[in-house]
Motif scaffolding. Sequence first.
Motif, PDB file in Angstrom:
ATOM      1  N   HIS A  27      25.962 -30.629  52.070  1.00 21.47           N
ATOM      2  CA  HIS A  27      26.174 -29.346  51.398  1.00 21.47           C
ATOM      3  C   HIS A  27      26.881 -29.460  50.057  1.00 21.47           C
ATOM      4  O   HIS A  27      27.049 -28.458  49.365  1.00 21.47           O
ATOM      5  CB  HIS A  27      26.976 -28.398  52.305  1.00 21.47           C
ATOM      6  N   GLY A  28      27.320 -30.662  49.682  1.00 24.04           N
ATOM      7  CA  GLY A  28      28.024 -30.863  48.420  1.00 24.04           C
ATOM      8  C   GLY A  28      29.514 -30.601  48.566  1.00 24.04           C
ATOM      9  O   GLY A  28      29.955 -29.907  49.479  1.00 24.04           O
ATOM     10  N   GLU A  29      30.285 -31.176  47.666  1.00 27.33           N
ATOM     11  CA  GLU A  29      31.743 -31.092  47.730  1.00 27.33           C
ATOM     12  C   GLU A  29      32.252 -29.654  47.736  1.00 27.33           C
ATOM     13  O   GLU A  29      33.243 -29.328  48.372  1.00 27.33           O
ATOM     14  CB  GLU A  29      32.371 -31.865  46.585  1.00 27.33           C
ATOM     15  N   ASN A  30      31.559 -28.792  47.021  1.00 35.12           N
ATOM     16  CA  ASN A  30      31.971 -27.394  46.933  1.00 35.12           C
ATOM     17  C   ASN A  30      31.126 -26.467  47.810  1.00 35.12           C
ATOM     18  O   ASN A  30      31.234 -25.247  47.693  1.00 35.12           O
ATOM     19  CB  ASN A  30      31.906 -26.922  45.480  1.00 35.12           C
ATOM     20  N   ASN A  44      28.880 -22.030  50.606  1.00 39.44           N
ATOM     21  CA  ASN A  44      29.982 -21.394  49.866  1.00 39.44           C
ATOM     22  C   ASN A  44      29.674 -19.940  49.521  1.00 39.44           C
ATOM     23  O   ASN A  44      30.515 -19.247  48.968  1.00 39.44           O
ATOM     24  CB  ASN A  44      30.399 -22.193  48.635  1.00 39.44           C
ATOM     25  N   GLU A  45      28.501 -19.474  49.883  1.00 34.15           N
ATOM     26  CA  GLU A  45      28.149 -18.063  49.722  1.00 34.15           C
ATOM     27  C   GLU A  45      28.433 -17.279  51.003  1.00 34.15           C
ATOM     28  O   GLU A  45      28.278 -16.066  51.033  1.00 34.15           O
ATOM     29  CB  GLU A  45      26.668 -17.924  49.347  1.00 34.15           C
ATOM     30  N   MET A  46      28.855 -17.976  52.045  1.00 32.79           N
ATOM     31  CA  MET A  46      29.126 -17.350  53.342  1.00 32.79           C
ATOM     32  C   MET A  46      30.593 -16.943  53.433  1.00 32.79           C
ATOM     33  O   MET A  46      31.459 -17.581  52.831  1.00 32.79           O
ATOM     34  CB  MET A  46      28.793 -18.329  54.469  1.00 32.79           C
ATOM     35  N   SER A  47      30.863 -15.920  54.227  1.00 31.17           N
ATOM     36  CA  SER A  47      32.247 -15.528  54.471  1.00 31.17           C
ATOM     37  C   SER A  47      32.884 -16.521  55.441  1.00 31.17           C
ATOM     38  O   SER A  47      32.183 -17.257  56.155  1.00 31.17           O
ATOM     39  CB  SER A  47      32.306 -14.126  55.063  1.00 31.17           C
ATOM     40  N   LYS A  48      34.209 -16.524  55.482  1.00 28.01           N
ATOM     41  CA  LYS A  48      34.917 -17.377  56.435  1.00 28.01           C
ATOM     42  C   LYS A  48      34.487 -17.037  57.862  1.00 28.01           C
ATOM     43  O   LYS A  48      34.254 -17.934  58.675  1.00 28.01           O
ATOM     44  CB  LYS A  48      36.425 -17.203  56.268  1.00 28.01           C
ATOM     45  N   ALA A  49      34.375 -15.755  58.148  1.00 25.49           N
ATOM     46  CA  ALA A  49      33.966 -15.326  59.492  1.00 25.49           C
ATOM     47  C   ALA A  49      32.556 -15.816  59.828  1.00 25.49           C
ATOM     48  O   ALA A  49      32.298 -16.246  60.966  1.00 25.49           O
ATOM     49  CB  ALA A  49      34.038 -13.807  59.607  1.00 25.49           C
ATOM     50  N   ASP A  50      31.645 -15.766  58.858  1.00 25.11           N
ATOM     51  CA  ASP A  50      30.273 -16.228  59.103  1.00 25.11           C
ATOM     52  C   ASP A  50      30.226 -17.733  59.324  1.00 25.11           C
ATOM     53  O   ASP A  50      29.446 -18.223  60.153  1.00 25.11           O
ATOM     54  CB  ASP A  50      29.354 -15.844  57.943  1.00 25.11           C
ATOM     55  N   ILE A  51      31.039 -18.480  58.589  1.00 23.09           N
ATOM     56  CA  ILE A  51      31.087 -19.938  58.777  1.00 23.09           C
ATOM     57  C   ILE A  51      31.612 -20.267  60.163  1.00 23.09           C
ATOM     58  O   ILE A  51      31.033 -21.094  60.874  1.00 23.09           O
ATOM     59  CB  ILE A  51      31.933 -20.607  57.669  1.00 23.09           C
ATOM     60  N   LYS A  52      32.690 -19.614  60.560  1.00 17.01           N
ATOM     61  CA  LYS A  52      33.241 -19.852  61.904  1.00 17.01           C
ATOM     62  C   LYS A  52      32.214 -19.500  62.977  1.00 17.01           C
ATOM     63  O   LYS A  52      32.002 -20.272  63.910  1.00 17.01           O
ATOM     64  CB  LYS A  52      34.525 -19.055  62.114  1.00 17.01           C
ATOM     65  N   SER A  53      31.586 -18.361  62.836  1.00 16.09           N
ATOM     66  CA  SER A  53      30.590 -17.922  63.801  1.00 16.09           C
ATOM     67  C   SER A  53      29.423 -18.909  63.888  1.00 16.09           C
ATOM     68  O   SER A  53      28.950 -19.237  64.982  1.00 16.09           O
ATOM     69  CB  SER A  53      30.090 -16.532  63.419  1.00 16.09           C
ATOM     70  N   ALA A  54      28.966 -19.379  62.731  1.00 17.62           N
ATOM     71  CA  ALA A  54      27.850 -20.333  62.710  1.00 17.62           C
ATOM     72  C   ALA A  54      28.236 -21.644  63.383  1.00 17.62           C
ATOM     73  O   ALA A  54      27.482 -22.166  64.218  1.00 17.62           O
ATOM     74  CB  ALA A  54      27.399 -20.583  61.270  1.00 17.62           C
ATOM     75  N   LEU A  55      29.391 -22.182  63.053  1.00 21.30           N
ATOM     76  CA  LEU A  55      29.799 -23.459  63.642  1.00 21.30           C
ATOM     77  C   LEU A  55      30.005 -23.346  65.151  1.00 21.30           C
ATOM     78  O   LEU A  55      29.603 -24.242  65.905  1.00 21.30           O
ATOM     79  CB  LEU A  55      31.062 -23.984  62.956  1.00 21.30           C
ATOM     80  N   PHE A  85      39.743 -24.750  59.559  1.00 23.84           N
ATOM     81  CA  PHE A  85      39.970 -25.482  58.313  1.00 23.84           C
ATOM     82  C   PHE A  85      38.740 -25.422  57.415  1.00 23.84           C
ATOM     83  O   PHE A  85      38.833 -25.134  56.221  1.00 23.84           O
ATOM     84  CB  PHE A  85      40.344 -26.941  58.615  1.00 23.84           C
ATOM     85  N   ILE A  86      37.582 -25.709  57.991  1.00 24.78           N
ATOM     86  CA  ILE A  86      36.340 -25.703  57.218  1.00 24.78           C
ATOM     87  C   ILE A  86      36.069 -24.309  56.656  1.00 24.78           C
ATOM     88  O   ILE A  86      35.730 -24.164  55.485  1.00 24.78           O
ATOM     89  CB  ILE A  86      35.155 -26.210  58.075  1.00 24.78           C
ATOM     90  N   ALA A  87      36.219 -23.294  57.480  1.00 25.13           N
ATOM     91  CA  ALA A  87      35.974 -21.916  57.030  1.00 25.13           C
ATOM     92  C   ALA A  87      36.912 -21.536  55.893  1.00 25.13           C
ATOM     93  O   ALA A  87      36.493 -20.925  54.910  1.00 25.13           O
ATOM     94  CB  ALA A  87      36.128 -20.947  58.197  1.00 25.13           C
ATOM     95  N   ASN A  88      38.177 -21.911  56.018  1.00 30.38           N
ATOM     96  CA  ASN A  88      39.151 -21.598  54.962  1.00 30.38           C
ATOM     97  C   ASN A  88      38.907 -22.414  53.706  1.00 30.38           C
ATOM     98  O   ASN A  88      39.170 -21.946  52.598  1.00 30.38           O
ATOM     99  CB  ASN A  88      40.579 -21.798  55.464  1.00 30.38           C
ATOM    100  N   LYS A  89      38.413 -23.622  53.867  1.00 23.74           N
ATOM    101  CA  LYS A  89      38.160 -24.519  52.725  1.00 23.74           C
ATOM    102  C   LYS A  89      37.009 -23.999  51.869  1.00 23.74           C
ATOM    103  O   LYS A  89      37.068 -24.038  50.648  1.00 23.74           O
ATOM    104  CB  LYS A  89      37.843 -25.925  53.262  1.00 23.74           C
ATOM    105  N   ILE A  90      35.954 -23.504  52.490  1.00 23.41           N
ATOM    106  CA  ILE A  90      34.739 -23.212  51.730  1.00 23.41           C
ATOM    107  C   ILE A  90      34.323 -21.753  51.742  1.00 23.41           C
ATOM    108  O   ILE A  90      33.641 -21.302  50.829  1.00 23.41           O
ATOM    109  CB  ILE A  90      33.583 -24.129  52.216  1.00 23.41           C
ATOM    110  N   GLY A  91      34.716 -20.986  52.744  1.00 19.98           N
ATOM    111  CA  GLY A  91      34.250 -19.600  52.859  1.00 19.98           C
ATOM    112  C   GLY A  91      34.895 -18.648  51.881  1.00 19.98           C
ATOM    113  O   GLY A  91      35.957 -18.897  51.327  1.00 19.98           O
TER     114      GLY A  91
END
Length: 92
Positions: A27-30, A44-55, A85-91
């Motif tokens: 997905h690239g560094e950013n 990085n276009e996803m919300s933190k909540a969407d990233i958490k939900s997806a993972l 951590f991932i959601a906060n880092k990129i979402g």
Amino acid sequence: MKKALVFSLFIASLAYANPYGKCIVCHGENGDKSALNGKSLIINEMSKADIKSALIGYKNGTYGGALKAMMKVQSMPLSNEDIEFIANKIGK
């Protein structure tokens, strides 16, 4: 399929120290790249909540399309803290 499994295992081995490390490879560094030639969302276009939900969905098999199997392998070792951590880092 063998190539995808070997690739997934290689990526997983990179992530022990940094749970976001395995995301960077595709997905690239950013988080600004669509993995595997446009087959995935730009994370990085996803919300933190969407990233958490997806993972979480990838881990339990309730989320995903064409990359579901690969992402299940990637997400299985993630703890709830890693996912946060991932959601906060990129979402957003």
